[in-house]
Motif scaffolding. Structure first.
Motif, PDB file in Angstrom:
ATOM      1  N   LEU A 138       0.860  -1.171   0.000  1.00 39.79           N
ATOM      2  CA  LEU A 138       0.000   0.000   0.000  1.00 39.79           C
ATOM      3  C   LEU A 138       0.902   1.228   0.000  1.00 39.79           C
ATOM      4  O   LEU A 138       1.814   1.333   0.822  1.00 39.79           O
ATOM      5  N   VAL A 139       0.663   2.151  -0.916  1.00 38.91           N
ATOM      6  CA  VAL A 139       1.479   3.361  -1.039  1.00 38.91           C
ATOM      7  C   VAL A 139       0.697   4.534  -0.474  1.00 38.91           C
ATOM      8  O   VAL A 139      -0.431   4.800  -0.905  1.00 38.91           O
ATOM      9  N   SER A 140       1.275   5.231   0.491  1.00 31.65           N
ATOM     10  CA  SER A 140       0.594   6.379   1.089  1.00 31.65           C
ATOM     11  C   SER A 140       1.521   7.578   1.122  1.00 31.65           C
ATOM     12  O   SER A 140       2.744   7.444   1.057  1.00 31.65           O
ATOM     13  N   SER A 141       0.924   8.753   1.238  1.00 33.75           N
ATOM     14  CA  SER A 141       1.707   9.979   1.328  1.00 33.75           C
ATOM     15  C   SER A 141       0.798  11.143   1.689  1.00 33.75           C
ATOM     16  O   SER A 141      -0.400  11.132   1.383  1.00 33.75           O
ATOM     17  N   PHE A 142       1.386  12.137   2.353  1.00 32.66           N
ATOM     18  CA  PHE A 142       0.734  13.438   2.509  1.00 32.66           C
ATOM     19  C   PHE A 142       0.846  14.246   1.222  1.00 32.66           C
ATOM     20  O   PHE A 142       0.052  15.164   0.998  1.00 32.66           O
ATOM     21  N   ALA A 143       1.859  13.933   0.413  1.00 28.35           N
ATOM     22  CA  ALA A 143       2.185  14.734  -0.765  1.00 28.35           C
ATOM     23  C   ALA A 143       1.383  14.267  -1.973  1.00 28.35           C
ATOM     24  O   ALA A 143       1.585  13.151  -2.474  1.00 28.35           O
ATOM     25  N   HIS A 149      -1.832  -0.312 -10.479  1.00 22.65           N
ATOM     26  CA  HIS A 149      -2.532  -1.448  -9.885  1.00 22.65           C
ATOM     27  C   HIS A 149      -2.211  -1.621  -8.407  1.00 22.65           C
ATOM     28  O   HIS A 149      -2.767  -2.513  -7.764  1.00 22.65           O
ATOM     29  N   TRP A 150      -1.330  -0.795  -7.854  1.00 21.76           N
ATOM     30  CA  TRP A 150      -1.022  -0.869  -6.426  1.00 21.76           C
ATOM     31  C   TRP A 150      -1.959   0.057  -5.663  1.00 21.76           C
ATOM     32  O   TRP A 150      -2.245   1.176  -6.120  1.00 21.76           O
ATOM     33  N   PRO A 151      -2.444  -0.358  -4.504  1.00 20.08           N
ATOM     34  CA  PRO A 151      -3.374   0.485  -3.745  1.00 20.08           C
ATOM     35  C   PRO A 151      -2.681   1.722  -3.179  1.00 20.08           C
ATOM     36  O   PRO A 151      -1.477   1.704  -2.888  1.00 20.08           O
ATOM     37  N   ARG A 152      -3.466   2.777  -3.032  1.00 21.30           N
ATOM     38  CA  ARG A 152      -2.936   4.056  -2.542  1.00 21.30           C
ATOM     39  C   ARG A 152      -3.827   4.590  -1.424  1.00 21.30           C
ATOM     40  O   ARG A 152      -5.034   4.332  -1.392  1.00 21.30           O
ATOM     41  N   ALA A 153      -3.217   5.382  -0.537  1.00 19.15           N
ATOM     42  CA  ALA A 153      -3.957   6.028   0.550  1.00 19.15           C
ATOM     43  C   ALA A 153      -3.448   7.452   0.728  1.00 19.15           C
ATOM     44  O   ALA A 153      -2.235   7.706   0.637  1.00 19.15           O
ATOM     45  N   LEU A 154      -4.368   8.350   0.974  1.00 17.35           N
ATOM     46  CA  LEU A 154      -4.037   9.762   1.200  1.00 17.35           C
ATOM     47  C   LEU A 154      -3.931  10.006   2.695  1.00 17.35           C
ATOM     48  O   LEU A 154      -4.866   9.722   3.453  1.00 17.35           O
ATOM     49  N   LEU A 155      -2.785  10.521   3.116  1.00 23.81           N
ATOM     50  CA  LEU A 155      -2.565  10.886   4.508  1.00 23.81           C
ATOM     51  C   LEU A 155      -3.033  12.317   4.760  1.00 23.81           C
ATOM     52  O   LEU A 155      -2.697  13.229   4.005  1.00 23.81           O
TER      53      LEU A 155
END
Length: 235
Positions: free
Chosen positions: A139-144, A157-163
């Motif tokens: 899971l790839v996340s970032s504030f940016a 195709h990789w999941p993402r999350a917004l910080l």
């Protein structure tokens, strides 16, 4: 509700080190979170702060040192003498160990200002080349936001999350435009109605950093789908 080790298992081992990943596995966790940034010469490494002082015996900005210099630093003595000599891991090393241990990964991209796209592109290119098919991807996340835009382009195709620290009025627009599957929110700002609203919109909610078991249970009852913790074994 999933319990996710914060920076490995930062309550029991020096954060963002291979020792912290091993500690998470030893305590039965299925997933860990760690931070990724770049050295001066563009090597993705696992490190939270933009400077070296707090968690190593080095000084100055991470982005001002080549990987060969950073790799020689002691990243364990500050935590406890038993961890003296623990090193800052490269992203490649951290992903390899997580694969060996069977740990799911949340890779938070923490770029220096002006290196958002470079950091995401470099980290994701390495991760894509390291992560085998047939295993659930990180899971790839970032504030940016530029990092998440790059993640969508490089690894769609990789999941993402917004910080986010709190839930801004335009959170729906941000989340949908980035194609994320989750919002990662500071638990101190969360209220039950917000969790319900975000879940109703089709997004998962994960909360950071939750070290109080009573609070963790409350968040679970509200519908939070995961919590990041330094002490998840007691949450």
């Amino acid at each position: 509700m999933m319990l996710i080790g914060h920076r490995g298992l930062a309550g029991l081992a020096p954060e963002n080190t291979l020792a912290s990943l091993r500690a998470a596995s030893a305590h039965g966790l299925a997933m860990v979170e760690f931070d990724v940034r770049l050295s001066r010469d563009g090597v993705p490494l696992v490190f939270h702060d933009d400077t070296l002082e707090r968690t190593t015996d080095g000084t100055g900005p991470v982005a001002a040192r080549d990987w060969a210099e950073i790799a020689r630093l002691d990243a364990g003595s500050w935590f406890a003498p038993a961890f003296a000599g623990e090193k800052v891991p490269s992203l490649e090393q951290a992903l390899g160990l997580c694969l060996d241990l069977g740990l799911a990964v949340n890779m938070e991209i923490k770029p220096d200002a002006g290196r958002e796209i470079e950091t995401a592109d470099t980290a994701l290119a390495l991760a894509l080349g390291s992560w085998p098919d047939g295993i659930a991807p990180p899971l790839v996340s970032s504030f940016a936001i530029p990092c998440l835009e790059a993640a969508r382009r490089v690894a769609p195709h990789w999941p993402r999350a917004l910080l986010l620290e709190g839930l801004p009025p335009d959170w729906r627009e941000r989340a949908r435009s980035l194609g994320v599957e989750a919002l990662h929110l500071d638990h101190r700002t969360l209220e039950a109605e917000q969790v319900e609203t975000v879940r109703a919109a089709g997004f998962s909610v994960r909360a950071y950093t939750v070290n109080d078991p009573v609070r963790a249970r409350q968040l679970r009852d509200w519908g939070v789908t995961g919590v990041f913790s330094d002490f998840p074994h007691s949450s």
